[in-house]
Write an enzyme that holds these catalytic residues in place. Sequence first.
Site, mmCIF file in Angstrom:
data_model
loop_
_atom_site.group_PDB
_atom_site.id
_atom_site.type_symbol
_atom_site.label_atom_id
_atom_site.label_comp_id
_atom_site.label_asym_id
_atom_site.label_seq_id
_atom_site.Cartn_x
_atom_site.Cartn_y
_atom_site.Cartn_z
ATOM 1 N N VAL A 15 24.403 37.370 95.801
ATOM 2 C CA VAL A 15 25.118 36.133 96.124
ATOM 3 C C VAL A 15 26.500 36.084 95.473
ATOM 4 C CG1 VAL A 15 23.067 34.771 96.652
ATOM 5 C CG2 VAL A 15 23.887 34.873 94.285
ATOM 6 N N ARG A 16 26.906 37.199 94.871
ATOM 7 C CA ARG A 16 28.250 37.328 94.295
ATOM 8 C C ARG A 16 28.506 36.268 93.215
ATOM 9 N NH1 ARG A 16 27.746 42.276 95.864
ATOM 10 N NH2 ARG A 16 28.451 42.776 97.973
ATOM 11 N N ASN A 40 24.440 43.274 89.658
ATOM 12 C CA ASN A 40 25.619 44.155 89.659
ATOM 13 C C ASN A 40 26.885 43.392 90.035
ATOM 14 O OD1 ASN A 40 24.571 43.916 92.294
ATOM 15 N ND2 ASN A 40 25.564 45.817 92.953
ATOM 16 N N LYS A 94 16.856 45.935 86.820
ATOM 17 C CA LYS A 94 17.394 46.658 87.970
ATOM 18 C C LYS A 94 18.108 47.906 87.479
ATOM 19 C CE LYS A 94 18.532 47.741 92.138
ATOM 20 N NZ LYS A 94 19.236 46.886 93.103
ATOM 21 N N HIS A 133 17.427 51.285 92.531
ATOM 22 C CA HIS A 133 18.196 51.818 93.653
ATOM 23 C C HIS A 133 17.921 53.322 93.647
ATOM 24 C CE1 HIS A 133 21.827 51.840 96.386
ATOM 25 N NE2 HIS A 133 21.636 53.134 96.144
ATOM 26 N N HIS A 167 15.163 48.552 98.976
ATOM 27 C CA HIS A 167 15.706 48.883 100.297
ATOM 28 C C HIS A 167 15.280 50.291 100.751
ATOM 29 C CE1 HIS A 167 18.598 50.393 97.436
ATOM 30 N NE2 HIS A 167 19.247 49.251 97.336
ATOM 31 N N ASP A 239 18.797 42.571 100.896
ATOM 32 C CA ASP A 239 19.991 43.264 100.403
ATOM 33 C C ASP A 239 21.240 42.725 101.092
ATOM 34 O OD1 ASP A 239 21.507 44.978 98.849
ATOM 35 O OD2 ASP A 239 21.185 46.731 100.112
ATOM 36 N N ALA A 255 30.307 49.195 100.414
ATOM 37 C CA ALA A 255 28.996 49.182 101.060
ATOM 38 C C ALA A 255 28.384 47.796 100.958
ATOM 39 C CB ALA A 255 28.083 50.213 100.403
#
Length: 339
Positions: A15-16, A40, A94, A133, A167, A239, A255
């Site tokens: 959600v930035r 991140n 994460k 990831h 993902h 994602d 990305a």
Amino acid sequence: MEITLFDPIDAHLHVRENALLKAVLRYSSEPFSAAVIMPNLSKPLINTPTTLEYEEEILNHSSNFKPLMSLYFNDGLTLEELQRAQEKGVRFLKLYPKGMTTNAQNGTSDLLGEKTLEILENAQKLGFILCIHAEQAGFCLDKEFLCHSVLETFALSFPKLKIIIEHLSDWRSIALIEKHDNLYATLTLHHISMTLDDLLGGSLNPHCFCKPLIKTKKDQERLLSLALKAHPKISFGSDSAPHFISKKHSANIPAGIFSAPILLPALCELFEKHNALENLQAFISDNAKKIYALDNLPAKKVRLSKTPFIVPTHTLCLNEKIAILRGGETLSWNIQEIA
């Protein structure tokens, strides 16, 4: 035709921050009860105070929504720091392999190094969930496959640690999940509905560029099969990752696919097409509740009907546009009510 979905959960969401967060958060916080929030950011969430500050920012711009916070895996995660995070309700770590995706320049370079394994041992003791990831350096379509040996080492070395392959994108990873009791995965809308042709089969479409890459028809079909039957070790994680169109149309394309505005209608359309609507509730919520041991979430009922939904091409933030996945297309399902 109608369907009501109860307590939708997005197990992988970006959600930035700041103005961009204010612009995009509602697309997730309104229809979803909860979401696992990725750490991140431009300044990654490497400790408990920064994570709690971000949680507060999300809560200040949403209601009846539970952000499930995660810590950015880093060498500073001592036992004491993990205990501090746990006491504040943070349950997710994460792990980003260094350089593998957006804002992963501070990621982990030695996945099997002594420090990494020490942190994972402590995480196992405290009952954290590890989200990874799962990509390693190599040919772009094989990066997830090349991470299998690391995933197997983690699964065998830490049998009580729940490990989530985020993902999932490569059909060859399915066997790993079925082999190891503590390996699970999330699936995105784009990986179960799109292939490389959508990215570069005609003109290059930067709004379909993500990491891990959408892959072959075989990958898409095998992953879709997992979703349609609501495989008990799989949960939905969008994602959804917004970027300004100006960045997406640049020489250095970031990305990320912004799918949040269409998730539930698009999933209804996809599951109905394959005569699997009865399994959507498990895929969108029930599986995540079991895998992540979630309870006391905000209660939500989302009623959707089979009525046309013309997807907006974009949303705005500070006079900049953010392209929406399938913008300009008409979906056959739409949200009618959220209660």
